[in-house]
Motif scaffolding. Sequence first.
Motif, PDB file in Angstrom:
ATOM      1  N   PHE A 118     -18.207 -51.520-113.295  1.00  0.00           N
ATOM      2  CA  PHE A 118     -18.631 -50.181-113.689  1.00  0.00           C
ATOM      3  C   PHE A 118     -17.420 -49.268-113.856  1.00  0.00           C
ATOM      4  CE2 PHE A 118     -22.294 -52.057-111.726  1.00  0.00           C
ATOM      5  CZ  PHE A 118     -23.355 -51.564-112.451  1.00  0.00           C
ATOM      6  N   ALA A 119     -17.600 -48.191-114.578  1.00  0.00           N
ATOM      7  CA  ALA A 119     -16.547 -47.181-114.704  1.00  0.00           C
ATOM      8  C   ALA A 119     -16.243 -46.622-113.312  1.00  0.00           C
ATOM      9  CB  ALA A 119     -17.002 -46.058-115.632  1.00  0.00           C
ATOM     10  N   GLU A 120     -15.008 -46.194-113.115  1.00  0.00           N
ATOM     11  CA  GLU A 120     -14.600 -45.710-111.792  1.00  0.00           C
ATOM     12  C   GLU A 120     -15.470 -44.572-111.274  1.00  0.00           C
ATOM     13  OE1 GLU A 120     -10.542 -44.895-110.929  1.00  0.00           O
ATOM     14  OE2 GLU A 120      -9.854 -46.568-112.155  1.00  0.00           O
ATOM     15  N   ASP A 121     -15.948 -43.719-112.167  1.00  0.00           N
ATOM     16  CA  ASP A 121     -16.737 -42.577-111.712  1.00  0.00           C
ATOM     17  C   ASP A 121     -18.242 -42.847-111.732  1.00  0.00           C
ATOM     18  OD1 ASP A 121     -16.963 -42.643-114.453  1.00  0.00           O
ATOM     19  OD2 ASP A 121     -16.664 -40.502-114.742  1.00  0.00           O
ATOM     20  N   ALA A 122     -18.635 -44.098-111.979  1.00  0.00           N
ATOM     21  CA  ALA A 122     -20.068 -44.433-111.988  1.00  0.00           C
ATOM     22  C   ALA A 122     -20.551 -44.594-110.548  1.00  0.00           C
ATOM     23  CB  ALA A 122     -20.314 -45.725-112.757  1.00  0.00           C
TER      24      ALA A 122
END
Length: 69
Positions: A45-49
């Motif tokens: 996942f994206a780091e900020d997800a």
Amino acid sequence: MTALAAGSSEALLREIADRMAVRRLVDLYARYADRRDAKGQAALFAEDAPTRATPRTVSPSSFSRAVPS
């Protein structure tokens, strides 16, 4: 309308590449799930997800490592 119907070879190649990338993501997610590797899954996942693991989906020994406190 698909890229094939639109007749653009560039659009068709982009669609094929996108589909292959999604397929790879699903395959990796499933592989990590089979191994009960929550960190591996989270890395997809994206780091900020936001991600969440529960005790039912992660072994107790890896649960504390998978979920930030």
